[in-house]
Design an enzyme around this catalytic site. Sequence first.
Site, PDB file in Angstrom:
ATOM      1  N   PHE A  77       3.679  -5.180   3.010  1.00  0.00           N
ATOM      2  CA  PHE A  77       2.377  -5.751   3.357  1.00  0.00           C
ATOM      3  C   PHE A  77       2.553  -6.509   4.663  1.00  0.00           C
ATOM      4  O   PHE A  77       3.399  -7.405   4.763  1.00  0.00           O
ATOM      5  CB  PHE A  77       1.868  -6.731   2.290  1.00  0.00           C
ATOM      6  N   GLU A  78       1.740  -6.147   5.639  1.00  0.00           N
ATOM      7  CA  GLU A  78       1.669  -6.947   6.857  1.00  0.00           C
ATOM      8  C   GLU A  78       0.374  -6.608   7.580  1.00  0.00           C
ATOM      9  O   GLU A  78      -0.076  -5.463   7.579  1.00  0.00           O
ATOM     10  CB  GLU A  78       2.884  -6.720   7.773  1.00  0.00           C
ATOM     11  N   ILE A  79      -0.229  -7.630   8.133  1.00  0.00           N
ATOM     12  CA  ILE A  79      -1.370  -7.466   9.033  1.00  0.00           C
ATOM     13  C   ILE A  79      -0.909  -8.038  10.359  1.00  0.00           C
ATOM     14  O   ILE A  79      -0.398  -9.163  10.413  1.00  0.00           O
ATOM     15  CB  ILE A  79      -2.617  -8.210   8.529  1.00  0.00           C
TER      16      ILE A  79
END
Length: 418
Positions: A309-311
Amino acid sequence: MYDDLRNFIPDSADVHSQGIAILYFISTSSLPRPSFPIPPTDETRYKPTPSDKAHTIDDDIADAFYSKPKVSTTPVTAPTTPNVVPDTPNALSPPAPGERVNATFVTLARNTDLWEIARSIRQIEDRFNRNYNYDWVFLNDKPFDDTFKKVTSSLISGKTHYGEIPEEHWSFPSFIDQDKARAVREDMAQRKIIYGDSISYRHMCRFESGFFFRHELMNKFEYYWRVEPSVELFCDIHYDPFKFMKDNKKKYSFVLSLYEYVETIPTLWDSVKSFMKKHPEHIEKDNSMAFLSDDNGESYNHCHFWSNFEIGSLDWLRSQAYLAFFESLDKDGGFFYERWGDAPVHSIGASLMLKKEEIHFFNDIAYYHVPFTHCPTGEDVRLKLKCHCNPNDNFDWKGYSCTSRYFELNKLEKPAGW
């Protein structure tokens, strides 16, 4: 996401040590997911025919006992209801007001991941994107088949884009000694290091570290949200995280952090120190070195943000600083001579080349990727966001998490109930 990884079962799961099992699981930014039964297709579902509708119970009795059937008007319910497609979609809620950021979801997947990524898409769409309609980019080292495209595009409220990875981004670079790389894989296999003998896993880690943001389909976007197959979102998201990132000048974000499996990166920090010495101009003065090191950079404590998960900002990944960082590591060969993961590479890059305040922790985005859970700390937050995660499963404040270190570095007050 890879065929040779799908059936992996950690050796440590059988008898003797939960600690070793955790180390195995956390050594990768993309881990095996549970498989799911494939639902029946339209072709295999029962569909009533005209003869089905005319046939009755009395007809069956007559067929059994009389030469001529008796006539009856009593209808019989079909064994299942027919598929009914509404003329117009039934929208659950109207689109959220306001401008949209130039952003996309991005997923690395294969055709065989279809039903697992379908689950993730529904999580994202139901909890967030059905109100925002952001696009989705799918990348694969082989062409996507029609079924994958048909199913995924039907689930996504934005536009879908399907791209094949260039061979030079998913292969051994010319400077890699193939014999040396093969010997490393054989040694890691004997030592039972997770994915230690996998070639495709190494290609994946290198691609996610240095190439996904350079794919032609990604070039027009400014921000990305990475989504893996079979992840789960536990809470509603009532605002736009992309807009939050842009408005607050954030360039990288996370929900889970932990320690890397040491056996996969024995010389990574040596390569990092070499880069810092050669390119001091790329190191931000107000950086997050204290997240990575307990002795001012002499050694690495193995903390990293879990990159499944990464933005983040695509402009930052495409910057001269990050590209120089990746290419320096790539030339050292650790993606193939060891088994460097994209999670420590992204994390070290962000921690050294971004200001502390440019990295963000999304407490309110509840997330699960086997085997770890981020469940928002604070009952009030969970109730307001209609969360269905168990707060006892929250990994943030456990001993093997690095999130406390992030809070201490940034002098942040920990959420109520931590």
